[in-house]
Design an enzyme around this catalytic site. Sequence first.
Site, PDB file in Angstrom:
ATOM      1  N   HIS A 159      -5.003  -5.901   7.218  1.00  0.00           N
ATOM      2  CA  HIS A 159      -4.607  -6.056   7.101  1.00  0.00           C
ATOM      3  C   HIS A 159      -3.949  -7.542   7.981  1.00  0.00           C
ATOM      4  O   HIS A 159      -3.276  -8.794   7.503  1.00  0.00           O
ATOM      5  CB  HIS A 159      -2.893  -5.502   7.713  1.00  0.00           C
ATOM      6  N   GLU A 217      -6.956  -1.456  10.369  1.00  0.00           N
ATOM      7  CA  GLU A 217      -5.798  -2.297  10.309  1.00  0.00           C
ATOM      8  C   GLU A 217      -6.510  -3.949  10.502  1.00  0.00           C
ATOM      9  O   GLU A 217      -5.262  -4.864  10.176  1.00  0.00           O
ATOM     10  CB  GLU A 217      -5.481  -2.021  12.024  1.00  0.00           C
ATOM     11  N   ASP A 263       2.983   1.262   4.470  1.00  0.00           N
ATOM     12  CA  ASP A 263       1.325   0.322   3.947  1.00  0.00           C
ATOM     13  C   ASP A 263       2.497   0.523   2.658  1.00  0.00           C
ATOM     14  O   ASP A 263       3.264   0.133   1.686  1.00  0.00           O
ATOM     15  CB  ASP A 263       0.283   0.380   3.628  1.00  0.00           C
TER      16      ASP A 263
END
Length: 212
Positions: free
Chosen positions: A62, A59, A161
């Site tokens: 991202h 995460e 994703d």
Amino acid sequence: MQWSFPVLQVAGTEIRIHLTFLLLLLWIGIAHWQDGGSAAAIEGVGFIVAVFACVVLHEFGHVMAARRYGIRTPKITLLPIGGVAELERMPEKPSEEIVVALAGPLVNVVIAAILVLGLGATVGTDVLTSMEDPKVEFVGRLAAVNIWLVLFNLIPAFPMDGGRILRAVLASRLSWPRATQIAATIGQGLAFVFGFVGLFYNPMLIFIGIFV
């Protein structure tokens, strides 16, 4: 997200744990304790914690990519089926969304490479299909999980994703609303497939389908 509470803040992003994640740890601990006592319970819970540490790093892949485009990520929430990074806004360009979406799986590629090349983990077909078996070496199982995280997250089911990459590709030729609509429809179809297959093979797929 309701029923979640903060546990840590890193670089301006709050990490939260959903109550159901704690229930997962409890369930894993009890199941392993019944099979092998307290040592097995500690090993089982430890492995799940290690897996979710990799999820958090995923995460933050991202998060870091989004920050490159001036997008903040106020919080990350850990759920039994993975993590959710809540961006304050979506990238403005399709190319930016592709970069942000790919950053997470690329982190898992790096982790798997470190475990295999750096720590000597062996990841064969037997390990990839036996990640829940405590008899398989810890490092090998963790490497296998990261490989599966890459493959799973790249499934083109929005809002995963792969679904975000699909939407970005569509948005390069269509409007954002139309691209989102198509990607969401495909995601809903795959969610139905996950739920149906989960009825016969793995109940976790049902929860994944509900999430998607």
